[in-house]
Enzyme design. Structure first.
Site, PDB file in Angstrom:
ATOM      1  N   HIS A   1       0.813  -1.213   0.000  1.00  0.00           N
ATOM      2  CA  HIS A   1       0.000   0.000   0.000  1.00  0.00           C
ATOM      3  C   HIS A   1       0.852   1.271   0.000  1.00  0.00           C
ATOM      4  O   HIS A   1       0.370   2.352  -0.268  1.00  0.00           O
ATOM      5  CB  HIS A   1      -0.917  -0.027   1.241  1.00  0.00           C
ATOM      6  CG  HIS A   1      -2.208   0.727   1.049  1.00  0.00           C
ATOM      7  ND1 HIS A   1      -2.456   1.529  -0.027  1.00  0.00           N
ATOM      8  CD2 HIS A   1      -3.328   0.774   1.809  1.00  0.00           C
ATOM      9  CE1 HIS A   1      -3.668   2.053   0.076  1.00  0.00           C
ATOM     10  NE2 HIS A   1      -4.219   1.603   1.194  1.00  0.00           N
TER      11      HIS A   1
ATOM     12  N   ASP B   1      -2.127   2.345  -4.626  1.00  0.00           N
ATOM     13  CA  ASP B   1      -3.351   2.810  -3.966  1.00  0.00           C
ATOM     14  C   ASP B   1      -4.416   1.733  -4.038  1.00  0.00           C
ATOM     15  O   ASP B   1      -4.394   0.872  -4.914  1.00  0.00           O
ATOM     16  CB  ASP B   1      -3.885   4.063  -4.675  1.00  0.00           C
ATOM     17  CG  ASP B   1      -2.986   5.254  -4.413  1.00  0.00           C
ATOM     18  OD1 ASP B   1      -2.282   5.249  -3.372  1.00  0.00           O
ATOM     19  OD2 ASP B   1      -2.974   6.178  -5.253  1.00  0.00           O
TER      20      ASP B   1
END
Ligand SMILES: Cc1cc2nc3c(=O)[nH]c(=O)nc-3n(C[C@H](O)[C@H](O)[C@H](O)COP(=O)(O)OP(=O)(O)OC[C@H]3O[C@@H](n4cnc5c(N)ncnc54)[C@H](O)[C@@H]3O)c2cc1C
Lengths: 426, 466
Positions: free
Chosen positions: A397, A401
């Site tokens: 992450h 995204d």
């Protein structure tokens, strides 16, 4: 003349290996290029061939010992015909250059030059003999007194050695967080249980797997997104062209080719999943080297299909089949397992319903495949039975995204549900 | 023909670099302007000075210490000519050794002054004015250093000498005035005092051996004074009048004030050395120097011109032979694509007087100034069995370690064989070892090195023999 047997270069980032097994004893005649000893590395098992014909004179590095690249393993007495020298007792001054106990100093005896010939300085060979990573005396004392295992402390001294200061700092932090959690000390079992336990040393491959998985978890902000895919189209195509495909290409038409293609198409659309972090930079790789996890007896290995975007499904299938065969025989080279940009892991072949795969660092994405099973699904208000598979995409992450990850997985799903998209590049 | 590596200068930095390069498979050549290889160190530095220090020490021992051990000899007579040829034989042997090593490693040698005429070209001008062009993919400058001169004082190498002349005086001066209380001045001052000269040392600063640990320097000064060397600190020599039979040196307080005149038969100017780059053509080649005239290099010994490197006395850092040698090895390894490195925090420094002085790492003054919390362990040779029985009890060992981690930060030894004993401290530091690591390492008995172990124990206030 004696010829030294040395640990060969084993590929980038491999610095040491463990002696698996010697195939010969001192005194045995050996032919040039005949395998002498097996080395286990982080990634593969390799055989070291005899550099020359002759008689195995001495074994310096024993089974189980750790050696560095270039270290001397033993020597071969050249020429004079194997037969002649086997009669005389082999001069076996085997030397425990680095016995197993890392906490003990060992002596390294230099081979004595035979006769009055001057000792020639070794030319051309720049590597040192294996070190046994002996700990400094203060470190040994602190280890014994505090219970903090020096091996679990990361060292700041030369070549990563643990210094007294490192130990004092580790003790201050408390034994609970003594660095490497993968090497936790275990509380002793009750005697009754202890007698029924079996202790087996972790292979080097296992240790590496353990360390790398944990490193990946500690580094990446790892998250998994799920989806499911209707495999009808792929299965139909497979059923239809199975025979023709095998006849033409000499390899079975499996699922992996489709998955690899679907992934690449998705990665092209969402490049972050095919990128990695380097310090404060993002490195987008505009090439697609797809790792395919293969289970073997000794553990998981991940050979890499290079430039898979430029390959046909048949070529991909062939490459993977070949990897699978050679992985089981422990014959993959280290080069074949390096440089992947994205990984596929198929837990389905073992029957997995759903899983959250761990990233193959420093990559930023890994696709988990699972078992195909007929499930009732609703299509246009009707319940129909379809061959379904859950898909899991774990991603970092920090660089990918949520929207990108979900999009990527949806694209993979779409490519598989409608393979025409793969052909048409849609 | 083009070489992979051409080294200009064959001092310890240059010749070691060439050998290492050849070992690594680089086609290598060296250029040397002097008649013999080996540079300052072998010809007029480390090697000849140590030969004289050795011989003069035995001369003094024979005169003063033999009788006490029950060795009866008549008063030893000095045969200076023989002593100088003993020294020269040692130099010749070492210089020939370099010759042999070049041949053995198939290193081509060019005799003449090297001048860089391009990033890959060097012109070598030989004595008879002939020029030859050598091509090189990599050039290493190892042209060393030269004596620092003092304004207004002309060195004639007969009566007003540099270290070079002081190694070949044809008779023992009645009075030797040494300008500069550094390593070279104190070593050569010691030699001539032992052989009979009256030695006086004038030093600009108010201490001897600037840069060395203060406590060590103070004790060393006391020992030298006991031996008969006198010191005039905080003073500067401004001129030497050479007109008369006796030299007359004008000496002023460093802070300013009234000048006085000191008589001397020989004045030794030993105020340091300066990098030597004359005739190298650095300006034309665009190679930058720093504000002190040293060739400027980056962390990989490369100058601002790609492919031109520099090492040894001609670059920053201590002017020591072993520092240059290690740089020579490192730069050859870097050029060959390997990982060469020099750890400047662990370079030992030795003064080969009697007793010797040796140190590695930080001094107490440096640690205090940097605000580092440290502990000191000290052990005097008066409490060491071997020193006691040999009656060589002057001096002590001092170990400085980090207060928190016990990591060895500096070790200072004054005493017999200090130069040999410092190595264990250097190795410990190279491995980031602690004082306890030295203390827990078995030392042979009876040796002077046990004092090192005891000093390490002393860091923890648990020396045994004190
Ligand atoms: C009296 C004395 C005692 C010393 N004792 C010690 C000691 O005990 N221990 C220690 O570590 N150090 C000692 N030193 C210091 C030591 O000698 C130097 O640190 C060392 O020699 C430096 O080595 P180098 O290779 O950098 O340069 P140098 O040894 O100075 O060699 C440079 C060489 O380059 C040659 N050269 C210069 N320019 C050119 C050119 N353009 N073309 C071709 N050749 C050229 C010179 O002729 C010379 O041979 C002593 C020095 C002196 C003067």
């Amino acid at each position: 003349m004696a010829t030294e047997i040395r640990v060969p270069t084993l590929g980038e980032s491999v610095t040491e290996a463990t002696i698996g097994k010697w195939f010969k004893k001192p005194g045995d005649a050996v032919k040039a290029d005949e395998p002498l000893v097996e080395l286990e590395t982080d990634k593969v098992t390799v055989e070291v061939p005899a550099p020359t014909a002759g008689v195995l004179q001495e074994i310096i590095a024993k089974d189980g010992q750790t050696v560095t690249i270039g270290a001397v393993l033993g020597s071969i007495k050249e020429g004079a015909g194997g037969a002649a020298s086997t009669g005389s007792a082999p001069k076996d001054k085997t030397v425990p250059a680095a016995a197993g106990r890392p906490d003990q100093k060992t002596e390294t005896t230099k081979p004595v030059a035979a006769g009055p010939t001057p000792i020639q300085p070794r030319s051309g060979n720049e590597q040192r003999v294996a070190t046994d990573n002996a700990q400094a005396p203060s470190v040994r004392r602190l280890g014994a007194e505090s219970g903090v295992d020096p091996a679990s402390v990361s060292g700041t001294g030369r070549d990563g050695r643990v210094t007294k200061g490192d130990m004092l700092a580790a003790i201050e932090r408390g034994p609970s967080v003594a660095n490497a959690p993968s090497q936790q000390m275990r509380a002793p079992s009750p005697a009754d249980d202890a007698s029924r336990e079996e202790r087996v040393k972790m292979t080097r491959l296992r240790q590496t797997i353990a360390r790398r998985l944990k490193d990946a978890q500690n580094t990446a902000a790892m998250l998994t997104t799920f989806n499911d895919v209707d495999m009808s189209a792929v299965m139909k195509m497979r059923a239809e062209y199975k025979d023709a495909f095998e006849k033409k290409h000499g390899v079975k038409l499996g699922f992996m080719g489709f998955f690899v293609k679907a992934c690449i198409q998705a990665l092209k659309e969402v490049p972050a999943v095919n990128a990695e972090i380097d310090g404060t930079d993002l490195v987008y790789k505009n090439y697609y080297h797809i790792g395919v996890a293969v289970g073997t007896e000794k553990g998981l290995v991940v050979p890499v299909v290079r430039n898979a975007d430029m390959m046909s499904i048949a070529e991909i299938e062939k490459t993977i089949a070949d990897f699978g065969r050679r992985a089981r025989d422990g014959q993959l080279s280290i080069g074949e397992m390096q440089g992947g940009t994205f990984t596929l892991s198929n837990g389905g072949i073992y029957g997995s319903l759903l899983s959250t795969p761990i990233l193959n660092a420093p990559q930023s994405g890994i696709l988990g495949m699972h078992r195909i099973e007929e499930r009732p699904v609703a299509v246009k208000g009707q319940v129909v039975v379809k061959p379904m598979m859950y898909l899991a995409l774990s991603y970092d992450h920090r660089i990918v995204d949520g929207r990108e990850a979900v999009t990527c997985l949806v694209r993979i799903k779409e490519g598989l549900e409608d393979p025409a998209r793969l052909v048409l590049d849609l | 023909m083009s070489y992979d590596l051409v080294v200009i200068g064959t001092g310890p930095a240059g010749y070691v670099c060439a050998i290492r390069g050849a070992q690594l498979g680089l086609k290598t050549a060296v250029i040397e302007k002097d008649k013999t290889f080996g540079g300052t160190c072998l010809n007029v530095g480390c090697i000849p000075s140590k030969a004289l220090l050795h011989a003069s020490h035995l001369f003094e021992e024979a005169a003063h210490d033999f009788a006490g051990m029950g060795i009866g000899v008549s008063k030893p007579k000095l045969d200076l000519k023989q002593m100088l040829s003993f020294k020269q034989e040692g130099v010749d042997g070492n210089v020939k050794g370099v010759d042999f090593l070049f041949k053995k490693n198939k290193i081509d040698t060019f005799k003449g002054t090297g001048k860089i005429t391009g990033p890959d070209k060097i012109e070598v001008v030989t004595g008879n004015g002939k020029a030859e062009v050598v091509e090189a993919k990599n050039i290493v400058i190892a042209t060393g250093s030269d004596v620092t001169r003092l304004k207004g004082i002309e060195i004639d190498e007969k009566r007003v000498v540099s270290s070079t002349g002081a190694l070949t005086l044809d008779k023992v001066p009645g009075k030797l005035l040494v300008v500069g209380a550094g390593v070279i001045g104190l070593e050569l001052g010691s030699v001539w005092r032992r052989l009979g000269a009256e030695v006086q040392v004038v030093e600009f600063l108010d201490r001897i051996l600037p840069g060395m640990d203060g406590e060590i320097a103070r004790q060393f000064q006391r020992i030298l004074e006991k031996q008969g060397v006198s010191f005039k600190l905080g003073s500067k020599v401004t001129a030497v009048d050479t007109k008369g039979k006796t030299l007359k040196a004008s000496v002023e307080p460093a802070a300013g004030g009234k000048a006085e005149t000191l008589d001397a038969d020989v004045v030794l100017v030993a105020i340091g050395r300066v990098p030597y780059t004359q005739g190298l053509g650095l300006k034309e080649a665009g190679v930058e120097l720093d504000e002190r005239g040293r060739v400027k290099i980056d962390d990989h010994f490369q100058t601002n011109v790609k492919g031109i490197f520099a090492i040894g006395d001609v670059v920053r850092g201590a002017m020591l032979a072993h520092k240059g040698e290690d740089e020579g090895i490192a730069v050859a390894e870097l050029i060959a694509g390997k990982a060469g490195h020099v750890n400047y925090d662990a370079i030992p420094n030795v003064i080969y007087t009697y007793p010797e002085v040796a140190s590695v790492g930080k001094t107490e003054e440096e640690l205090k100034q940097a605000g580092v919390a440290y502990r000191a362990g000290k052990f005097p040779f008066t409490a060491n069995g071997r020193a006691k029985v040999n009656k060589t009890t002057e001096g002590f060992v001092k170990i400085l370690s980090d207060d928190k981690t016990d990591k060895v930060l500096g070790v200072h030894i004054i005493g017999p064989d200090a130069g040999t004993m410092i190595t264990e401290a250097t190795i410990t530091m190279e491995f980031s070892g602690s004082a306890e690591d030295i203390a827990r390492t078995c030392h042979p008995h009876p040796t002077l090195s046990e004092a090192v172990k005891e000093a390490a124990l002393g860091v923890d206030k648990r020396a045994i023999h004190m």
